[in-house]
Design a protein around this motif. Structure first.
Motif, short mmCIF file in Angstrom:
data_model
loop_
_atom_site.label_atom_id
_atom_site.label_comp_id
_atom_site.label_asym_id
_atom_site.label_seq_id
_atom_site.Cartn_x
_atom_site.Cartn_y
_atom_site.Cartn_z
N ARG A 19 16.17 -15.36 9.80
CA ARG A 19 17.26 -15.23 10.77
C ARG A 19 18.42 -16.14 10.39
O ARG A 19 19.59 -15.75 10.49
N PHE A 22 20.31 -14.66 7.53
CA PHE A 22 21.17 -13.54 7.94
C PHE A 22 22.37 -14.03 8.75
O PHE A 22 23.51 -13.64 8.47
N MET A 23 22.13 -14.91 9.74
CA MET A 23 23.19 -15.33 10.63
C MET A 23 24.16 -16.30 9.96
O MET A 23 25.37 -16.27 10.24
N LEU A 26 24.64 -14.21 5.39
CA LEU A 26 25.05 -12.82 5.13
C LEU A 26 26.05 -12.30 6.15
O LEU A 26 27.08 -11.72 5.78
N LEU A 27 25.76 -12.50 7.44
CA LEU A 27 26.62 -11.92 8.48
C LEU A 27 28.06 -12.43 8.41
O LEU A 27 28.99 -11.62 8.43
N PRO A 28 28.30 -13.75 8.31
CA PRO A 28 29.70 -14.20 8.21
C PRO A 28 30.42 -13.63 6.99
O PRO A 28 31.60 -13.28 7.07
N PHE A 30 29.80 -10.75 5.43
CA PHE A 30 30.09 -9.33 5.65
C PHE A 30 31.24 -9.15 6.63
O PHE A 30 32.11 -8.29 6.43
N VAL A 31 31.24 -9.93 7.70
CA VAL A 31 32.31 -9.81 8.70
C VAL A 31 33.66 -10.15 8.07
O VAL A 31 34.64 -9.42 8.23
N GLN A 246 27.70 -19.02 0.01
CA GLN A 246 28.46 -18.19 0.96
C GLN A 246 29.73 -17.64 0.32
O GLN A 246 30.08 -16.47 0.51
#
Length: 384
Positions: A19, A22-23, A26-28, A30-31, A246
């Motif tokens: 988690r 991902f949080m 990856l998520l930042p 991709f956003v 990142q």
């Protein structure tokens, strides 16, 4: 080596579970990559501009011809129409802006006066603010030429034509060079968002060190047989390692998945952002050393990050800011990174960005040294 152990522990804390990966990783990325792709596609669209030339002289036509040579705009010149029709076209979305050259434009120039051009747009944006400044500068240039001839009692249409032709030839050569060194600064939102992204991620990583300070974990570390510089170096390496990962994901997504083209190689973009990452760690460390807890770090961090990004040119060109703000921008690392990116996007070599990069790294050295000192727990906390 103790520093590597401390760095490894910090990386595990940030990326301890799937988690967290991902949080936090990856998520930042991709956003931000999606936002960058959206901004890049928006800035690539040429604004549609209609020019209504009511002037019967040659100087109004000269303005239109010069604008038609601009590759950034889709220019259409019309000989007839009204203000209301052009306004309606803008409201309907058929065009993005309208320029009206008044009927007495050439006559006012010949009379030694300074005529004005009407410029309609729906709202204030970066491109139309820049175009408005260009129109004012062009009219002012013509007025100065006419005034110069008038002082010498030589103001005639023929002499003004000759002088403007000479000025125009010189201006074209200068403008061509400026156009090459101006892609990034003219559209700073994309790389500006990346810099904001880097700062926010670093502030989040620094918050972990603040938690160690609040829970007296850092104080216990300083009681161990480890030198203070090794603890500071370990925290620095851990934050930079996470940030580098990142950045790598973000640059790959932006350039290879979403097709963003910074105007130079993605590898050079990654290196520039890596230099800024080091400076960001120093800035975040300096801020963290001046506050007492993570909540204050978040609040003060936002008060520092947003204004420096605005002042450094992340959201609009520095050239449209007042002179005193342009001078203040020199004290922000964002300004120097954007300048380095600007030179590379204009076809410059690595040597052309040596000075901006060195200034960015100088920011890093000073801020890291200050942050390492102020983040060190007090002697009372260590002994207690």
């Amino acid at each position: 080596m103790p520093s590597l152990t401390i760095a490894q522990l910090l990386i595990r804390r940030v990326l301890s579970t799937r988690r967290d990966v991902f949080m936090s990783l990856l998520l930042p990325a991709f956003v931000l990559a999606g936002i960058v792709a959206l901004f890049a596609s928006t800035t690539d669209t040429e604004p549609k501009i209609t020019i209504l030339n009511q002037d019967k002289g040659s100087y109004g036509a000269m303005i239109g011809k010069q604008l038609e040579q601009e590759p950034k705009y889709d220019i259409a010149t019309v000989a007839s129409g009204s203000d209301e029709q052009l306004k309606q076209s803008i409201e309907d979305g058929d065009i993005n802006a309208a320029i009206i050259i008044p009927a007495d434009y050439s006559d006012q120039l010949i009379a030694g006066k300074s005529p004005s051009i009407v410029f309609y747009r729906m709202n204030e944006q970066l491109w139309n603010a820049s175009l408005a400044l260009s129109l004012e500068a062009e009219t002012e240039r013509m007025s100065h030429a006419a005034a110069l001839l008038a002082q010498n009692n030589q103001l005639t249409k023929e002499s003004l034509d000759e002088l403007l032709a000479t000025v125009h030839e010189n201006r074209i050569a200068t403008q061509a060079a400026d156009m090459q060194i101006g892609e990034t600064i003219a559209n700073p939102e994309v790389i500006g968002l990346m810099l904001l992204f880097v700062l926010l991620l670093v502030m989040r990583s620094i918050s972990l060190i603040m938690e160690d300070r609040e829970h007296r974990t850092m104080a216990r570390m300083f009681t161990a047989p480890v030198r203070g510089y090794q603890i500071a170096l370990g925290n620095f390496l851990g934050i930079v390692a996470v940030g580098t990962l990142q950045l790598f994901i973000m640059v790959c997504l932006c350039c290879y998945l979403f097709g963003y083209d910074p105007g130079f190689s993605p590898f050079m973009l990654f290196l520039l952002l890596e230099c800024f990452l080091i400076t960001s760690v120093g800035l975040a460390s300096a801020i963290a050393g001046l506050v007492r807890n993570s909540m204050q770090l978040s609040n003060i961090g936002n008060l520092v990050i947003t204004p420096t990004c605005m002042l450094g040119g992340c959201f609009w060109p520095i050239s449209i800011m007042p002179d005193f703000m342009q001078k203040l921008a020199n004290f922000t690392p964002q300004k120097w990174l954007l300048e380095a990116a600007d030179r590379l996007s204009g076809g410059g070599s690595i040597s052309t960005v040596a000075v901006p990069v060195l200034i960015i790294l100088l920011f890093a050295v000073v801020l890291l040294a200050f942050g390492a000192v102020v983040l060190r727990p007090s002697k009372q906390a260590i002994s207690g």
